[in-house]
Design a protein around this motif. Structure first.
Motif, PDB file in Angstrom:
ATOM      1  N   ALA A   1      42.203 -13.644  -7.045  1.00  0.00           N
ATOM      2  CA  ALA A   1      41.625 -12.328  -6.754  1.00  0.00           C
ATOM      3  C   ALA A   1      40.318 -12.465  -5.989  1.00  0.00           C
ATOM      4  O   ALA A   1      40.045 -11.701  -5.046  1.00  0.00           O
ATOM      5  CB  ALA A   1      41.411 -11.557  -8.050  1.00  0.00           C
ATOM      6  N   SER A   2      39.512 -13.425  -6.368  1.00  0.00           N
ATOM      7  CA  SER A   2      38.250 -13.663  -5.678  1.00  0.00           C
ATOM      8  C   SER A   2      38.480 -14.112  -4.248  1.00  0.00           C
ATOM      9  O   SER A   2      37.819 -13.646  -3.311  1.00  0.00           O
ATOM     10  CB  SER A   2      37.434 -14.715  -6.444  1.00  0.00           C
ATOM     11  N   LEU A   3      39.426 -15.009  -4.043  1.00  0.00           N
ATOM     12  CA  LEU A   3      39.732 -15.506  -2.702  1.00  0.00           C
ATOM     13  C   LEU A   3      40.239 -14.382  -1.797  1.00  0.00           C
ATOM     14  O   LEU A   3      39.823 -14.262  -0.641  1.00  0.00           O
ATOM     15  CB  LEU A   3      40.775 -16.623  -2.779  1.00  0.00           C
ATOM     16  N   VAL A   4      41.142 -13.579  -2.309  1.00  0.00           N
ATOM     17  CA  VAL A   4      41.712 -12.490  -1.508  1.00  0.00           C
ATOM     18  C   VAL A   4      40.631 -11.483  -1.119  1.00  0.00           C
ATOM     19  O   VAL A   4      40.632 -10.954  -0.008  1.00  0.00           O
ATOM     20  CB  VAL A   4      42.856 -11.799  -2.285  1.00  0.00           C
ATOM     21  N   LYS A   5      39.709 -11.250  -2.018  1.00  0.00           N
ATOM     22  CA  LYS A   5      38.627 -10.292  -1.750  1.00  0.00           C
ATOM     23  C   LYS A   5      37.632 -10.826  -0.731  1.00  0.00           C
ATOM     24  O   LYS A   5      37.139 -10.077   0.122  1.00  0.00           O
ATOM     25  CB  LYS A   5      37.913  -9.954  -3.059  1.00  0.00           C
ATOM     26  N   GLU A   6      37.350 -12.127  -0.783  1.00  0.00           N
ATOM     27  CA  GLU A   6      36.266 -12.696   0.013  1.00  0.00           C
ATOM     28  C   GLU A   6      36.708 -13.360   1.313  1.00  0.00           C
ATOM     29  O   GLU A   6      35.884 -13.557   2.219  1.00  0.00           O
ATOM     30  CB  GLU A   6      35.496 -13.718  -0.837  1.00  0.00           C
ATOM     31  N   VAL A   7      37.994 -13.715   1.427  1.00  0.00           N
ATOM     32  CA  VAL A   7      38.470 -14.457   2.604  1.00  0.00           C
ATOM     33  C   VAL A   7      39.579 -13.640   3.276  1.00  0.00           C
ATOM     34  O   VAL A   7      40.678 -13.512   2.738  1.00  0.00           O
ATOM     35  CB  VAL A   7      38.991 -15.853   2.210  1.00  0.00           C
ATOM     36  N   ASP A   8      39.290 -13.127   4.446  1.00  0.00           N
ATOM     37  CA  ASP A   8      40.182 -12.162   5.094  1.00  0.00           C
ATOM     38  C   ASP A   8      41.575 -12.701   5.373  1.00  0.00           C
ATOM     39  O   ASP A   8      42.559 -11.962   5.265  1.00  0.00           O
ATOM     40  CB  ASP A   8      39.564 -11.682   6.421  1.00  0.00           C
ATOM     41  N   ASN A   9      41.673 -13.981   5.762  1.00  0.00           N
ATOM     42  CA  ASN A   9      42.986 -14.477   6.167  1.00  0.00           C
ATOM     43  C   ASN A   9      43.772 -15.138   5.036  1.00  0.00           C
ATOM     44  O   ASN A   9      44.849 -15.689   5.273  1.00  0.00           O
ATOM     45  CB  ASN A   9      42.887 -15.412   7.380  1.00  0.00           C
ATOM     46  N   ILE A  10      43.286 -15.087   3.812  1.00  0.00           N
ATOM     47  CA  ILE A  10      44.118 -15.438   2.654  1.00  0.00           C
ATOM     48  C   ILE A  10      44.798 -14.158   2.205  1.00  0.00           C
ATOM     49  O   ILE A  10      44.168 -13.256   1.650  1.00  0.00           O
ATOM     50  CB  ILE A  10      43.290 -16.073   1.525  1.00  0.00           C
ATOM     51  N   VAL A  11      46.093 -14.072   2.494  1.00  0.00           N
ATOM     52  CA  VAL A  11      46.793 -12.794   2.352  1.00  0.00           C
ATOM     53  C   VAL A  11      47.920 -12.813   1.324  1.00  0.00           C
ATOM     54  O   VAL A  11      48.406 -11.744   0.924  1.00  0.00           O
ATOM     55  CB  VAL A  11      47.371 -12.351   3.705  1.00  0.00           C
TER      56      VAL A  11
END
Length: 296
Positions: free
Chosen positions: A151-161
């Motif tokens: 959840a943190s990665l998806v919120k903070e990194v645009d191209n992790i989808v």
């Protein structure tokens, strides 16, 4: 927009008798998949024996696949590694070749902390402007990518989808979808859990089963997404014995055996993988015959 919806095949890497990569055969397999409705090609994943390919072979398989598919359907390159620098190298090269997206497995053997996992994926994502699907398969890597970290990665990194979820833990997947508020493309990483993950908001599967029955695997997802849930569930349950047989030994041993039994001639396996045990071969043959597959 999602890289793809539906069934993506985690395609095998065919070998010649001397265990060199058989690119002519790979080309035939790619055409077969496209002709039978597969929605995406995932090249150089676990099923593709990426762990025993050299870096040169790995990248050539990606380049060849991108060129052969020629934008007819998306090509997702498996470029994960237990070394962040290596994953960055493979990912940036795959982008140069024209891959449509990346599949990044959690670092294996190292057993990174959740902080380490977050930094690993963030560092890779910063170096390549392609959509990224995370791959969580703790049974093979010894490392579980937890819902809060995703959840943190998806919120903070645009191209992790997206994420290919192969933990087998439905409660964990439900927590993931809750914490991300559904703002992630969820793909089942287990062929026996396609419908359960679709019911939690998933949009597809990255499949081993698709290697041998691509149209049928596509239909399981397509029917669910079109609202034909009962039919989708019936199809999922129909293929459970075949799926079980495809995983009675470590992947991709059984699926390569199945493809050779069907006449695809994908060759053998690179060690430390070995040929399927006779009793398990009998189980696989029985399951294939019960599903009407014609063996040579």
């Amino acid at each position: 927009m999602a890289i793809f919806k539906g069934a993506g095949v985690a395609i095998v890497t065919p070998f010649k008798e001397n265990l060199e990569v058989n690119y002519d055969k790979l080309g035939e397999l790619l055409e077969y998949q496209i002709e039978n409705g597969t929605d995406s090609i995932v090249i150089c994943g676990t099923t593709g024996e990426a762990s025993t390919l050299t870096h040169e072979e790995h990248l050539e398989c990606i380049r060849f696949t991108v060129e052969k598919v020629n934008k007819r359907i998306p090509v997702i390159a498996g470029t994960g590694s237990n070394s962040t620098d290596t994953a960055i190298y493979l990912s940036t090269e795959a982008r140069k070749y024209g891959a449509d997206g990346l599949l990044l497995v959690t670092p294996y053997y190292n057993k990174a902390t959740q902080r380490g996992l977050k930094e690993h994926f963030t560092d890779i994502a910063k170096e390549v402007d392609l959509p990224i699907i995370l791959y969580n398969v703790p049974g093979r890597t010894g490392c579980n990518l937890l819902p809060g970290t995703v959840a943190s990665l998806v919120k903070e990194v645009d191209n992790i989808v997206g994420i290919k979820e192969a933990s087998g833990n439905i409660s964990q997947v439900a927590s993931l979808m809750h914490l991300t508020q559904g703002d992630i493309d969820l793909y089942s990483g287990n062929d026996d859990q396609i419908v359960p993950l679709l019911s939690l908001g998933g949009i597809g599967v990255i499949s081993v089963l698709s290697n041998i029955i691509p149209k049928e695997t596509h239909d399981i997802v397509a029917n669910f997404l079109e609202g034909n849930v009962t039919l989708s569930r019936e199809q999922q349950l129909k293929y459970i014995p075949l799926i079980d047989a495809l995983f009675c030994e470590v992947n991709p041993i059984p699926v390569k055996k199945a493809m050779n039994l069907l006449g695809f001639e994908v060759g053998g396996l690179r060690k430390p993988l070995t040929e399927m045990e006779p009793e398990n071969t009998q189980k696989l043959v029985k399951a294939m015959q019960e599903n009407g597959l014609k063996l040579i």
